[in-house]
Design an enzyme around this catalytic site. Sequence first.
Site, PDB file in Angstrom:
ATOM      1  N   HIS A 137      -4.384   1.863   7.725  1.00 38.15           N
ATOM      2  CA  HIS A 137      -2.999   2.345   7.798  1.00 38.15           C
ATOM      3  C   HIS A 137      -2.778   3.463   6.762  1.00 38.15           C
ATOM      4  CE1 HIS A 137       1.529   1.477   7.999  1.00 38.15           C
ATOM      5  NE2 HIS A 137       1.412   2.214   6.902  1.00 38.15           N
ATOM      6  N   GLU A 138      -3.235   3.223   5.525  1.00 37.38           N
ATOM      7  CA  GLU A 138      -3.025   4.220   4.462  1.00 37.38           C
ATOM      8  C   GLU A 138      -3.863   5.479   4.712  1.00 37.38           C
ATOM      9  OE1 GLU A 138      -0.501   3.722   2.787  1.00 37.38           O
ATOM     10  OE2 GLU A 138      -0.325   1.561   3.071  1.00 37.38           O
ATOM     11  N   CYS A 163       5.751  -0.355   7.020  1.00 36.11           N
ATOM     12  CA  CYS A 163       5.449   0.835   6.221  1.00 36.11           C
ATOM     13  C   CYS A 163       6.665   1.171   5.362  1.00 36.11           C
ATOM     14  CB  CYS A 163       5.156   1.997   7.169  1.00 36.11           C
ATOM     15  SG  CYS A 163       4.776   3.537   6.329  1.00 36.11           S
ATOM     16  N   LEU A 164       6.430   1.521   4.109  1.00 38.30           N
ATOM     17  CA  LEU A 164       7.546   1.870   3.214  1.00 38.30           C
ATOM     18  C   LEU A 164       8.276   3.120   3.690  1.00 38.30           C
ATOM     19  CD1 LEU A 164       5.935   1.159  -0.277  1.00 38.30           C
ATOM     20  CD2 LEU A 164       7.618  -0.232   0.947  1.00 38.30           C
ATOM     21  N   HIS A 207      -2.118   7.832   6.914  1.00 34.99           N
ATOM     22  CA  HIS A 207      -1.112   8.670   6.239  1.00 34.99           C
ATOM     23  C   HIS A 207      -1.751   9.952   5.720  1.00 34.99           C
ATOM     24  CE1 HIS A 207       2.547   6.332   6.245  1.00 34.99           C
ATOM     25  NE2 HIS A 207       1.971   5.258   5.723  1.00 34.99           N
ATOM     26  N   GLY A 224       0.830  -1.198   0.000  1.00 41.45           N
ATOM     27  CA  GLY A 224       0.000   0.000   0.000  1.00 41.45           C
ATOM     28  C   GLY A 224       0.864   1.247   0.000  1.00 41.45           C
ATOM     29  N   GLN A 238       2.984   9.900   1.261  1.00 38.31           N
ATOM     30  CA  GLN A 238       4.319   9.303   1.324  1.00 38.31           C
ATOM     31  C   GLN A 238       5.201   9.700   0.147  1.00 38.31           C
ATOM     32  OE1 GLN A 238       2.435   5.269   2.102  1.00 38.31           O
ATOM     33  NE2 GLN A 238       4.418   5.031   3.117  1.00 38.31           N
TER      34      GLN A 238
HETATM   35 NI    NI Z   1       2.670   3.299   5.632  1.00 38.33          NI
END
Ligand code: NI
Length: 167
Positions: free
Chosen positions: A133-134, A91-92, A137, A46, A51
């Site tokens: 989660h997304e 998370c990236l 962000h 995701g 991000q």
């Molecule tokens: Ni993330």
Amino acid sequence: MARLNILRYPDPRLHKIAAPVAEVNDNIRSLIADMAETMYAAPGVGLAATQVDVHKQVIVIDISDSRDRLLTLVNPEIVTAMGESDCEEGCLSVPGIYEKVARAEQIVVRALGLDGQSFTMDADGLLAVCIQHEMDHLKGRVFVEYLSRLKQNRIRAKMLKQQRQSA
Ligand code: NI
């Protein structure tokens, strides 16, 4: 299409609040294509526009093993949330860190798709966790911020060290 640079925690730009998208036009579709390419290349399941330092309410997700089921959510809203799950998340923007976070177990989400049409979907398990989660962000929240202050400080120090070493 282009791969985009992913912001790394604790970059303060990860705390910006994303604005709703007024219209799903070619610019937004191009952003979505770039975000998908960036997510697949990472690889991740995701990615939120926040991000990649674009502060618009756009999310891409693909939790399939075949990596060919892209889900796009524009202006997502949670309509209903039920139950509780305690899933390990990564998370990236916080590479190498995996921690459990409490989330709703089942959700109903309303969003606009690639075609700009509104749709409603049910999600549970990993997909529900990923959407929550997304969506965080987009509100300027990174998952590690649910952890204790002590853990957050350790993670922050580790990330800054990694960034210094790779600079
Ligand atoms: Ni993330």
